[in-house]
Design a protein around this motif. Structure first.
Motif, short mmCIF file in Angstrom:
data_model
loop_
_atom_site.label_atom_id
_atom_site.label_comp_id
_atom_site.label_asym_id
_atom_site.label_seq_id
_atom_site.Cartn_x
_atom_site.Cartn_y
_atom_site.Cartn_z
N UNK A 87 0.84 -1.20 0.00
CA UNK A 87 0.00 0.00 0.00
C UNK A 87 0.87 1.25 0.00
N UNK A 88 0.58 2.16 -0.91
CA UNK A 88 1.30 3.42 -0.96
C UNK A 88 2.66 3.35 -1.62
N UNK A 89 3.11 2.15 -2.01
CA UNK A 89 4.43 1.98 -2.61
C UNK A 89 4.29 1.36 -3.99
N UNK A 90 4.77 2.04 -5.01
CA UNK A 90 4.70 1.55 -6.38
C UNK A 90 6.11 1.54 -6.97
N UNK A 91 6.43 0.50 -7.72
CA UNK A 91 7.76 0.40 -8.32
C UNK A 91 7.64 0.06 -9.80
N UNK A 92 8.43 0.75 -10.62
CA UNK A 92 8.48 0.44 -12.03
C UNK A 92 9.33 -0.79 -12.28
N UNK A 93 9.27 -1.31 -13.49
CA UNK A 93 10.03 -2.50 -13.84
C UNK A 93 11.53 -2.22 -13.76
N UNK A 94 12.29 -3.25 -13.38
CA UNK A 94 13.75 -3.14 -13.34
C UNK A 94 14.30 -3.49 -14.72
N UNK A 95 14.93 -2.53 -15.37
CA UNK A 95 15.49 -2.77 -16.71
C UNK A 95 16.93 -2.28 -16.74
N UNK A 96 17.77 -2.90 -17.57
CA UNK A 96 19.19 -2.47 -17.64
C UNK A 96 19.34 -1.17 -18.42
N UNK A 97 20.37 -0.42 -18.10
CA UNK A 97 20.75 0.77 -18.85
C UNK A 97 22.23 1.02 -18.59
N UNK A 98 22.90 1.83 -19.39
CA UNK A 98 24.37 1.99 -19.28
C UNK A 98 24.78 2.82 -18.06
N UNK A 99 24.87 2.17 -16.92
CA UNK A 99 25.14 2.86 -15.66
C UNK A 99 26.57 3.38 -15.54
N UNK A 100 27.49 2.83 -16.33
CA UNK A 100 28.89 3.23 -16.21
C UNK A 100 29.36 4.15 -17.32
N UNK A 101 28.43 4.67 -18.08
CA UNK A 101 28.78 5.50 -19.21
C UNK A 101 28.47 6.96 -18.94
N UNK A 102 28.83 7.82 -19.90
CA UNK A 102 28.53 9.25 -19.82
C UNK A 102 27.85 9.68 -21.11
N UNK A 103 27.33 10.89 -21.13
CA UNK A 103 26.66 11.40 -22.33
C UNK A 103 27.63 11.47 -23.51
#
Length: 581
Positions: free
Chosen positions: A1-17
């Motif tokens: 109740x009161x807590x919602x979470x989106x799906x866990x998906x990968x993304x480039x966490x060690x990169x930069x723009x």
């Protein structure tokens, strides 16, 4: 109740723009990256130009975390400048060149910007002969500082890191962005939607299509631009979406993704789109929500149908890798269906406010529900409730903050500036919606007894941007107070808003009288003079768009919106219509 979470998906966490952009450049060097009117740049051309400017910035002392002010209009030169700042290791601070000088200086000072880039700097760097740029920043380095309205009388600079932008473009699940996309760039660079437009395109190998503001504000020309440039993804504010639907509802049929947000979505206009002809509907229509502090988006809700009895459109569910907490005053989760304050956690949450440690601590709190240590959650100040299907409904604000045409406005900031005028002793700003269009009203207590000081609006215009200027001013001997001794804002909102004074110069010809009548109707006024300034009478850019559209329909003309914005009078409209005819 009161807590919602989106799906866990990968993304480039060690990169930069810059690293992600470099990958796209290597993969498709000759593909067009940016289209800006007669100008276009391939990925390789954009890479080389930004390299040259990055070297120039490095010579000026730009290093990791250096804040660099960028004073340019939207366009290909702006894109070169932003990429160059990031390549040099700095963080860009977009400041609209049209803002009053005092506001520009305050923003640059608050952000700690030690270097400023202007159009002449971008052009000067084109002739330089330089090589590549080495990596000088990391995923947790600062990428940009973006300003929002602040209750203390000064805007607040939100600090966003590289990893948050990469989450937005690769790990939020907002839209499927691939090299085939052609993403429209319509937002002001000081508006956070600009982040999604620019980096959503350039970090995915897509093409960014710059559409000038005067085209965006003219529905017929917007549709033509979208069709001509084969735009596939468009993000609009809720207010602008409603205006386009009212005037040119078939504008969005060629889109894959239409994202609408920044304010409460108009139910009738959303229903109009979803119930329209299939050829006039985009492939995907999404209601989006997210503060600047959480990197553009936090919640989204695809809209397929809008029931006939619906009074609201839900803002949706948390996007991927994002958590939404609906909490009570003790920061405990509330039951579904109960109103609480929305808190947001995840990689989109920014670092805090530049130079504002107290306000940062107030809004960016340790996340007690996160799995990772030292995670933060952002306190939005928005009141929401969770529907039975798990989607979020926006209820209102927990404070006085309001949205004006998609921009966040703290009435306290406008009040603080008002009270710096020597003729104003006290001020309060409220919101009026009696005309069907949300506008600010300034209630002032003058130091003298002769009403609102002359030139007060012009005084504010020298300090505040156009969208923060009150549409009306109301003077009184004192402001009403509650029993607790605070300003009674409900009593102020109940007061009738006076119509602005119109000049005595009346229209002369039949055409001028018809144009004056249309203008007065748009503004909700009894009459308008021949040379009255549309904006001084409470008008703004969206109303100007509505006015020009109606004039063109009435007179079968093609009056240019830009001409009216340059000279916003009935006299100019009459001249334009006469020329067209």
């Amino acid at each position: 109740m009161g807590l919602l979470r989106g799906a866990a998906t990968p993304y480039p966490t060690e990169s930069t723009i810059p690293e992600r952009f470099a990958e796209q450049t290597r993969a498709r060097p000759d593909k067009v990256a940016v289209v800006d009117g007669a100008h276009s740049l391939t990925y390789m051309e954009l890479d080389r130009r930004s390299d040259r400017l990055a070297h120039m910035l490095h010579e000026q002392g730009v290093r990791e975390e250096t804040r660099v002010g960028v004073l340019l209009d939207s366009g290909h030169e702006m894109i070169v400048a932003l990429l160059a700042v990031l390549k040099a290791g700095g963080a860009y601070v977009p400041v609209h060149p049209g803002y009053p000088r005092s506001r520009q200086e305050a923003m640059l000072a608050d952000a700690g910007a030690s270097v400023v880039v202007r159009a002449q700097d971008v052009r000067a760097a084109v002739a330089r002969d330089t090589g590549g740029v080495k990596r000088v920043s990391g995923p947790r380095s600062l990428a940009y500082v973006l300003f929002t309205s602040g209750s203390t009388g000064r805007p607040k600079g939100v600090m966003i890191e590289h990893r948050s932008v990469l989450w937005l473009t690769h790990g939020s699940g907002m839209a499927v962005l691939d090299p085939d996309e052609r993403i429209a760039q319509v937002a002001d660079p000081s508006f956070d939607a600009f982040t999604f437009e620019v980096w959503g395109a350039l970090l995915n190998g897509a093409t960014l299509v710059v559409i000038p503001r005067e085209v965006v504000l003219a529905p017929g020309r917007l549709k033509l631009a979208l069709d001509t440039h084969h735009v596939t993804t468009l993000l609009l504010t809720s207010a602008l979406f409603s205006e386009v639907m009212a005037d040119q509802p078939d504008s969005f049929g060629g889109l894959r993704n239409l994202l609408v947000g920044g304010d409460v979505l108009n139910v009738a206009r959303a229903r109009q789109l979803t119930s329209g002809a299939p050829a006039d509907r985009p492939g995907r229509f999404v209601n989006v929500y997210g503060p600047t502090e959480t990197t553009v988006f936090a919640v989204c809700g695809p809209i397929n149908t809008v029931p006939a009895d619906a009074t609201t459109v839900p803002i949706g569910e948390p996007v991927a890798n994002t958590s939404c907490y609906v909490l009570d005053k003790d920061l405990e989760p509330v039951a579904n269906g109960t109103t609480g304050e929305l808190f947001i956690g995840g990689p989109g949450v920014g670092r805090g406010y530049a130079g504002r440690p107290d306000e940062t601590r107030e809004r960016f709190l340790p996340d007690p529900f996160a799995d990772e240590d030292r995670s933060l959650m952002y306190r939005t100040g928005d009141l929401v409730s969770i529907r039975a299907d798990g989607t979020l409904d926006f209820v209102g604000r927990a404070d006085n903050q309001v949205k004006i045409r998609g921009y966040r406005v703290e009435p306290g900031e406008v009040e603080a500036v008002l009270t710096t005028h020597p003729g104003i002793r006290q001020a309060a700003v409220t919101v009026d919606e009696s005309t069907g269009d949300r506008r600010l009203v300034a209630h002032v207590v003058p130091t003298a007894a002769d009403g609102v000081p002359d030139g007060l609006r012009e005084f504010l215009a020298g300090i505040l941007p156009e969208w923060m200027l009150p549409a009306a001013f109301l003077a009184s001997s004192q402001l009403p107070l509650t029993t607790a001794g605070k300003i009674d804002r409900l009593a102020l909102q109940a007061l009738p808003v006076p119509a602005p004074n119109a000049a005595a110069e009346a229209p002369l010809t039949d055409r001028e009288r018809r144009l004056a009548a249309i203008t007065a109707d748009i503004l909700g006024l009894a009459s308008v003079g021949l040379r009255d300034d549309f904006f001084a009478l409470g008008g703004h850019s969206l109303l100007a768009m509505r006015l020009v559209s109606q004039v063109n329909d009435t007179f079968e003309a093609d009056v240019d919106l830009g001409a009216f914005l340059y000279d916003p009078t009935v006299l100019r409209l009459a001249a334009e219509v006469s020329h067209e005819r």
